[in-house]
Each structure stands twice: as C-alpha cells, then as structure tokens.
Scaffold this active site. Structure first.
Site, PDB file in Angstrom:
ATOM      1  N   ILE A  19      32.631  40.815  47.297  1.00 40.32           N
ATOM      2  CA  ILE A  19      33.360  40.822  48.570  1.00 40.32           C
ATOM      3  C   ILE A  19      33.624  42.266  49.015  1.00 40.32           C
ATOM      4  CG2 ILE A  19      35.604  40.275  49.592  1.00 40.32           C
ATOM      5  CD1 ILE A  19      35.586  37.700  47.816  1.00 40.32           C
ATOM      6  N   LEU A  61      41.441  51.163  38.057  1.00 42.80           N
ATOM      7  CA  LEU A  61      42.587  51.008  38.961  1.00 42.80           C
ATOM      8  C   LEU A  61      43.888  50.723  38.221  1.00 42.80           C
ATOM      9  CD1 LEU A  61      40.627  48.916  41.555  1.00 42.80           C
ATOM     10  CD2 LEU A  61      41.821  51.032  42.138  1.00 42.80           C
ATOM     11  N   SER A 138      43.935  34.737  46.689  1.00 45.92           N
ATOM     12  CA  SER A 138      43.083  33.651  46.186  1.00 45.92           C
ATOM     13  C   SER A 138      43.784  32.332  46.454  1.00 45.92           C
ATOM     14  CB  SER A 138      42.846  33.801  44.692  1.00 45.92           C
ATOM     15  OG  SER A 138      42.348  32.575  44.173  1.00 45.92           O
ATOM     16  N   LYS A 139      43.013  31.323  46.829  1.00 48.25           N
ATOM     17  CA  LYS A 139      43.605  29.997  47.087  1.00 48.25           C
ATOM     18  C   LYS A 139      44.321  29.452  45.861  1.00 48.25           C
ATOM     19  CE  LYS A 139      40.221  27.212  45.101  1.00 48.25           C
ATOM     20  NZ  LYS A 139      40.321  26.941  43.685  1.00 48.25           N
ATOM     21  N   GLN A 145      45.403  26.190  39.666  1.00 46.29           N
ATOM     22  CA  GLN A 145      44.048  25.925  39.175  1.00 46.29           C
ATOM     23  C   GLN A 145      44.079  25.335  37.767  1.00 46.29           C
ATOM     24  OE1 GLN A 145      41.131  29.179  38.274  1.00 46.29           O
ATOM     25  NE2 GLN A 145      39.866  28.113  39.802  1.00 46.29           N
ATOM     26  N   TYR A 151      46.550  35.273  36.513  1.00 46.71           N
ATOM     27  CA  TYR A 151      45.840  35.517  37.780  1.00 46.71           C
ATOM     28  C   TYR A 151      46.588  34.874  38.949  1.00 46.71           C
ATOM     29  CZ  TYR A 151      41.867  35.266  41.120  1.00 46.71           C
ATOM     30  OH  TYR A 151      41.046  35.361  42.220  1.00 46.71           O
ATOM     31  N   GLU A 183      36.028  29.742  47.559  1.00 45.41           N
ATOM     32  CA  GLU A 183      34.791  29.757  46.764  1.00 45.41           C
ATOM     33  C   GLU A 183      33.787  30.651  47.491  1.00 45.41           C
ATOM     34  OE1 GLU A 183      34.746  28.149  43.895  1.00 45.41           O
ATOM     35  OE2 GLU A 183      36.591  27.014  44.189  1.00 45.41           O
ATOM     36  N   VAL A 184      33.597  31.859  46.985  1.00 43.19           N
ATOM     37  CA  VAL A 184      32.751  32.836  47.677  1.00 43.19           C
ATOM     38  C   VAL A 184      31.534  33.168  46.825  1.00 43.19           C
ATOM     39  CG1 VAL A 184      32.685  35.074  48.844  1.00 43.19           C
ATOM     40  CG2 VAL A 184      34.846  33.835  48.647  1.00 43.19           C
ATOM     41  N   THR A 186      29.539  35.356  45.355  1.00 38.24           N
ATOM     42  CA  THR A 186      29.333  36.732  44.892  1.00 38.24           C
ATOM     43  C   THR A 186      28.414  36.685  43.659  1.00 38.24           C
ATOM     44  OG1 THR A 186      31.251  36.550  43.455  1.00 38.24           O
ATOM     45  CG2 THR A 186      31.642  37.410  45.666  1.00 38.24           C
TER      46      THR A 186
HETATM   47  P1  NAP Z   1      33.449  41.049  41.800  1.00 42.03           P
HETATM   48  O1  NAP Z   1      32.147  40.557  42.332  1.00 42.03           O
HETATM   49  O2  NAP Z   1      33.723  40.990  40.348  1.00 42.03           O
HETATM   50  O3  NAP Z   1      33.675  42.546  42.308  1.00 42.03           O
HETATM   51  C1  NAP Z   1      34.869  43.213  42.021  1.00 42.03           C
HETATM   52  C2  NAP Z   1      34.583  44.679  41.719  1.00 42.03           C
HETATM   53  O4  NAP Z   1      35.838  45.283  41.369  1.00 42.03           O
HETATM   54  C3  NAP Z   1      33.632  44.895  40.525  1.00 42.03           C
HETATM   55  O5  NAP Z   1      32.742  45.949  40.786  1.00 42.03           O
HETATM   56  C4  NAP Z   1      34.611  45.251  39.394  1.00 42.03           C
HETATM   57  O6  NAP Z   1      33.998  46.054  38.388  1.00 42.03           O
HETATM   58  C5  NAP Z   1      35.676  46.016  40.150  1.00 42.03           C
HETATM   59  N1  NAP Z   1      36.957  46.052  39.453  1.00 42.03           N
HETATM   60  C6  NAP Z   1      37.652  44.994  38.979  1.00 42.03           C
HETATM   61  N2  NAP Z   1      38.771  45.435  38.347  1.00 42.03           N
HETATM   62  C7  NAP Z   1      38.773  46.797  38.444  1.00 42.03           C
HETATM   63  C8  NAP Z   1      39.632  47.818  37.972  1.00 42.03           C
HETATM   64  N3  NAP Z   1      40.741  47.546  37.256  1.00 42.03           N
HETATM   65  N4  NAP Z   1      39.325  49.105  38.232  1.00 42.03           N
HETATM   66  C9  NAP Z   1      38.221  49.410  38.942  1.00 42.03           C
HETATM   67  N5  NAP Z   1      37.343  48.488  39.399  1.00 42.03           N
HETATM   68  C10 NAP Z   1      37.616  47.192  39.156  1.00 42.03           C
HETATM   69  O7  NAP Z   1      34.674  40.245  42.503  1.00 42.03           O
HETATM   70  P2  NAP Z   1      34.683  39.362  43.838  1.00 42.03           P
HETATM   71  O8  NAP Z   1      34.271  37.977  43.478  1.00 42.03           O
HETATM   72  O9  NAP Z   1      34.012  40.088  44.949  1.00 42.03           O
HETATM   73  O10 NAP Z   1      36.257  39.300  44.103  1.00 42.03           O
HETATM   74  C11 NAP Z   1      36.941  40.232  44.938  1.00 42.03           C
HETATM   75  C12 NAP Z   1      38.354  39.721  45.168  1.00 42.03           C
HETATM   76  O11 NAP Z   1      38.319  38.422  45.762  1.00 42.03           O
HETATM   77  C13 NAP Z   1      39.177  39.570  43.873  1.00 42.03           C
HETATM   78  O12 NAP Z   1      40.501  39.961  44.106  1.00 42.03           O
HETATM   79  C14 NAP Z   1      39.102  38.080  43.587  1.00 42.03           C
HETATM   80  O13 NAP Z   1      40.189  37.642  42.842  1.00 42.03           O
HETATM   81  C15 NAP Z   1      39.117  37.532  45.011  1.00 42.03           C
HETATM   82  N6  NAP Z   1      38.570  36.169  45.105  1.00 42.03           N
HETATM   83  C16 NAP Z   1      37.243  35.914  44.879  1.00 42.03           C
HETATM   84  C17 NAP Z   1      36.750  34.621  44.976  1.00 42.03           C
HETATM   85  C18 NAP Z   1      35.296  34.288  44.755  1.00 42.03           C
HETATM   86  O14 NAP Z   1      34.933  33.092  44.847  1.00 42.03           O
HETATM   87  N7  NAP Z   1      34.431  35.249  44.493  1.00 42.03           N
HETATM   88  C19 NAP Z   1      37.640  33.569  45.280  1.00 42.03           C
HETATM   89  C20 NAP Z   1      38.978  33.854  45.501  1.00 42.03           C
HETATM   90  C21 NAP Z   1      39.429  35.154  45.404  1.00 42.03           C
HETATM   91  P3  NAP Z   1      33.372  45.325  37.078  1.00 42.03           P
HETATM   92  O15 NAP Z   1      32.324  44.363  37.568  1.00 42.03           O
HETATM   93  O16 NAP Z   1      32.836  46.469  36.289  1.00 42.03           O
HETATM   94  O17 NAP Z   1      34.518  44.617  36.426  1.00 42.03           O
END
Ligand code: NAP
Length: 256
Positions: A19, A61, A138-139, A145, A151, A183-184, A186
């Site tokens: 995202i 972070l 997040s939902k 969940q 989380y 549900e995204v 990625t």
């Molecule tokens: P992602 O594909 O895992 O991408 C997140 C990025 O952030 C990754 O590059 C990760 O690095 C980095 N990251 C995580 N923790 C970090 C830290 N402490 N310091 C520095 N970098 C960090 O995640 P995403 O699915 O795009 O999700 C993005 C946001 O949307 C999150 O907050 C997630 O909870 C929320 N969300 C996602 C979904 C979904 O369906 N995808 C649904 C609801 C909410 P690494 O890969 O090296 O860990």
C-alpha cells in the site's frame, strides 16, 4: 481533478512495498516529492531510483531517535514537510492464546508507537505548512479478528489518535484523517494466500466476503483516497475514518 500536490513533501512510512508503494507512486505521479521510510533497503532504493524524485531513508521505525533523524534529514534535503502518511504495520497474530504479555506490548509498540514518533517529530513542520496527516488503520480494529490482540489494539489506538490529533492540531489547520482497508492485494497478501494448500479456494473464500464486486481492494484504490485526504481538495475534512474496503465492514454480507 488537480489535487494541487505539486512539490508537496510527503513522508510515507513503509513506503517501499504494498500500500505504501502505491501511495508513493501516486504522489510522484501528482508531482509531489515522496520520502520513503522503510526497513527494506533493497526495495526502497530500487523504488526511489525508478521514480527519480524524492528520497529513501532506511530505518527501523521502532527506533524513536531514527524517526527524529529521518524527519531532520527530510527537512535538510527537501526544505519542508507537507504531509505524513503513517502506513507501516504488520498483523503479527499475538492473541490471547498465541501470545503473552511481553509479546502483546511489543506488538502494540510495533504497530502504533512510530505513528506517534513521526507526528511528534514532524509536528513543527506540519504546523508551518498547514499540512495533512493520514493514518492507515485496519478493519480488524472495528470488527475483531481473533488471535491478534496486539495488532487490533494498536489499530484501535490509530483510530483514536486520528480523532485526538485532529482536535489537538486544529489551531494550526493541520488535518488528520484515517483510511481503513480490509482485504488489499499486496505482495504480503499474495504470499499469505499462497501459503494455503489450495490457494485458489482460499482466495475465493476471502473475495466472497467482499460485498462490492467480490474482489480484493487494489493498493492503488487505497492510495487514491490517501492522496485525496493529503490534498487541498479535502480542505475541510478532518478527524474522519474513511473505509476503503468494498463495503466489507458495514454492508450486510448476508444479502450481497
Ligand atoms: P507490506 O506489504 O508488508 O508493506 C509494509 C512495508 O513496511 C514493508 O516494506 C515493511 O518492511 C515495512 N515496515 C514494516 N514495519 C516497519 C518498521 N518497523 N520499520 C520500517 N519499515 C517497516 O504491508 P501492507 O499490506 O502494504 O500494509 C500497509 C498497512 O496497511 C499496514 O499498516 C497494514 O496493517 C494495513 N492493512 C493492510 C491490509 C492488507 O490487506 N494488505 C489490510 C488492512 C490493513 P518488511 O517487509 O521488511 O517488514
């Protein structure tokens, strides 16, 4: 619609993949200057090189001092900060049965601590630019969940902080909003689906639960809403939680 984001300097945490990457690409397309903060050095550097605009800063972070340093580096490289997107997060499944008190606290810190660190350190810049903050929730924090107390507690706090900061920053015309995905699709999500014995069947189970078009949300669909909330086109919108989830959270799934 011209979002008027040209030359806006916007920090995106977790901007190297998923995202966050879609938000970063959207910002670059609008002529803004994205600053990617991520621990995935290879992905962050590759994206930054490809876009040829903005910067990449590698950091964890969870390190408050590193967050402060990243804010200072952004200002020294680009002169200002117009927006912060708090996006990084990870559903780490620390539940009542699968976790323990120590793991719960760590999960909370990992998923909401740096939201505060970033806003705390970028606040002076955001006040100066009448900037905008977008928090990714997040939902799960409104539906529950199961098996993921840390989380869900952190994402609930993200929504509460969205309202709290929207109030605290009113005097400086800094707007604060949240975008809430369900549900995204990625790379992380694809990997998760691939981990099941029958990935196609698992994907169908998941998409059947999404009322609108029975499909996953695309990262660009989250990014477009984030760009709107960062932009002057949402100039009187603050303290809002925008669900971008194909109706997952609120529509009656029994009839859809
Ligand atoms: P992602 O594909 O895992 O991408 C997140 C990025 O952030 C990754 O590059 C990760 O690095 C980095 N990251 C995580 N923790 C970090 C830290 N402490 N310091 C520095 N970098 C960090 O995640 P995403 O699915 O795009 O999700 C993005 C946001 O949307 C999150 O907050 C997630 O909870 C929320 N969300 C996602 C979904 C979904 O369906 N995808 C649904 C609801 C909410 P690494 O890969 O090296 O860990």
């Amino acid at each position: 619609m011209d979002l008027q984001l040209k030359d806006h300097v916007v920090i995106v945490t977790g901007g190297a993949k998923g995202i966050g990457e879609a938000i970063v690409r959207g910002l670059a397309r609008e002529g803004a200057i994205p600053v990617i903060l991520d621990k995935d050095k290879a992905a962050g550097e590759a994206l930054s090189r490809q876009l040829a605009v903005g910067s990449f800063i590698a950091l964890d972070l969870n390190d408050a001092a590193a967050c402060q340093q990243a804010v200072e580096e952004t200002v020294s490289r680009h002169g200002r900060i117009n927006g912060v997107v708090n996006n990084a997060g990870y559903n780490d499944s620390i539940g009542l049965h699968s976790g323990n008190p120590e793991k719960f606290l760590r999960s909370m810190t990992n998923n909401v601590g740096h939201f505060y660190f970033m806003v705390y350190h970028a606040m002076a810049q955001l006040k100066a630019t009448r900037g905008s903050i977008v928090n990714i929730g997040s939902k799960t924090s409104v539906t529950g969940q199961g098996s993921t107390s840390g989380y869900v507690a952190a994402k609930g706090a993200v929504l509460a902080l969205t309202r709290e900061w929207a109030v605290e920053l009113l005097p400086w015309s800094v707007r604060v909003n949240a975008v809430i995905p369900a549900e995204v699709q990625t790379p992380l999500y694809d990997n998760w689906i691939a981990s099941f014995p029958d990935p196609a069947a698992k994907l169908k189970t998941m998409t059947d639960r999404v009322p609108f078009e029975h499909r996953l949300t695309q990262p660009t669909e989250i990014a477009d809403s984030v760009l709107f909330l960062l932009s002057a086109r949402s100039s009187h919108t603050t303290g809002q939680w925008l669900f971008v989830d194909g109706g997952y959270t609120h529509l009656d799934r029994a009839i859809s």
